[in-house]
Design a protein around this motif. Sequence first.
Motif, short mmCIF file in Angstrom:
data_model
loop_
_atom_site.label_atom_id
_atom_site.label_comp_id
_atom_site.label_asym_id
_atom_site.label_seq_id
_atom_site.Cartn_x
_atom_site.Cartn_y
_atom_site.Cartn_z
N ILE A 32 0.85 -1.19 0.00
CA ILE A 32 0.00 0.00 0.00
C ILE A 32 0.89 1.24 0.00
O ILE A 32 1.97 1.25 0.59
N ASP A 33 0.41 2.31 -0.66
CA ASP A 33 1.15 3.56 -0.74
C ASP A 33 1.40 4.12 0.67
O ASP A 33 0.48 4.18 1.49
N ILE A 34 2.63 4.53 0.93
CA ILE A 34 2.99 5.03 2.26
C ILE A 34 3.11 6.54 2.30
O ILE A 34 3.58 7.11 3.29
N GLY A 35 2.71 7.23 1.26
CA GLY A 35 2.83 8.69 1.19
C GLY A 35 2.22 9.41 2.38
O GLY A 35 2.89 10.23 3.02
N PRO A 36 0.95 9.16 2.69
CA PRO A 36 0.34 9.85 3.84
C PRO A 36 1.03 9.52 5.17
O PRO A 36 1.21 10.39 6.01
N SER A 37 1.43 8.27 5.32
CA SER A 37 2.11 7.89 6.55
C SER A 37 3.48 8.55 6.64
O SER A 37 3.91 8.95 7.72
N GLN A 38 4.15 8.67 5.50
CA GLN A 38 5.46 9.30 5.49
C GLN A 38 5.35 10.79 5.83
O GLN A 38 6.17 11.32 6.56
N SER A 39 4.30 11.45 5.32
CA SER A 39 4.13 12.86 5.65
C SER A 39 3.78 13.04 7.13
O SER A 39 4.21 14.01 7.76
N SER A 40 3.05 12.09 7.70
CA SER A 40 2.76 12.12 9.13
C SER A 40 4.04 11.97 9.93
O SER A 40 4.26 12.68 10.93
N LEU A 41 4.92 11.07 9.49
CA LEU A 41 6.20 10.88 10.15
C LEU A 41 7.06 12.14 10.06
O LEU A 41 7.72 12.53 11.02
N ASP A 42 7.02 12.81 8.91
CA ASP A 42 7.78 14.06 8.74
C ASP A 42 7.28 15.15 9.68
O ASP A 42 8.07 15.90 10.26
N ARG A 43 5.95 15.24 9.83
CA ARG A 43 5.39 16.23 10.76
C ARG A 43 5.80 15.94 12.19
O ARG A 43 6.15 16.84 12.96
N LEU A 44 5.79 14.66 12.57
CA LEU A 44 6.21 14.29 13.93
C LEU A 44 7.68 14.61 14.14
O LEU A 44 8.07 15.05 15.23
N GLN A 45 8.50 14.39 13.11
CA GLN A 45 9.93 14.70 13.24
C GLN A 45 10.14 16.20 13.44
O GLN A 45 10.96 16.61 14.25
N GLY A 46 9.37 17.01 12.72
CA GLY A 46 9.45 18.46 12.91
C GLY A 46 9.04 18.88 14.31
O GLY A 46 9.67 19.74 14.93
N LYS A 47 7.99 18.25 14.80
CA LYS A 47 7.52 18.54 16.16
C LYS A 47 8.57 18.13 17.19
O LYS A 47 8.84 18.87 18.15
N LEU A 48 9.21 16.99 16.96
CA LEU A 48 10.25 16.52 17.87
C LEU A 48 11.43 17.47 17.86
O LEU A 48 11.98 17.79 18.92
N ASP A 49 11.82 17.95 16.69
CA ASP A 49 12.93 18.89 16.59
C ASP A 49 12.64 20.16 17.39
O ASP A 49 13.51 20.68 18.10
N LEU A 50 11.41 20.67 17.29
CA LEU A 50 11.04 21.86 18.05
C LEU A 50 11.09 21.60 19.56
O LEU A 50 11.57 22.44 20.33
N LEU A 51 10.60 20.44 19.97
CA LEU A 51 10.63 20.10 21.40
C LEU A 51 12.06 19.96 21.91
O LEU A 51 12.38 20.39 23.03
N LEU A 52 12.93 19.37 21.11
CA LEU A 52 14.33 19.22 21.52
C LEU A 52 15.01 20.58 21.63
O LEU A 52 15.79 20.81 22.56
N ASP A 53 14.70 21.49 20.71
CA ASP A 53 15.25 22.84 20.80
C ASP A 53 14.75 23.55 22.05
O ASP A 53 15.51 24.24 22.74
N GLU A 54 13.47 23.36 22.36
CA GLU A 54 12.90 23.98 23.56
C GLU A 54 13.55 23.41 24.82
O GLU A 54 13.87 24.12 25.75
N ARG A 55 13.76 22.08 24.83
CA ARG A 55 14.42 21.45 25.97
C ARG A 55 15.83 22.01 26.16
O ARG A 55 16.24 22.34 27.28
#
Length: 83
Positions: A32-55
């Motif tokens: 099955i196409d993983i495009g939507p799941s990959q974009s979800s993973l990319d958004r989570l990675q961006g959120k994680l990067d922001l949280l790590l910077d805040e920490r």
Amino acid sequence: MTEDDVLAAIALVRSQMRRVRNDIIQLQRIGIDIGPSQSSLDRLQGKLDLLLDERDALAGDARRKYPRNRKRPAANRRPNKAK
């Protein structure tokens, strides 16, 4: 947010990323196409990067165990063996 709140949010995002990665693997196996799941993973990675910077901003230099230019402190380095 306090540092404890940020650490809890980091743990939550990391667990969500783990779940999404596992879902992506299963989708790939099925074909099955993983495009939507990959974009979800990319958004989570961006959120994680922001949280790590805040920490890091909350903790400052006190959180860093070693200076950035060295991996280990000088006291723990192994002496070079002379041949």
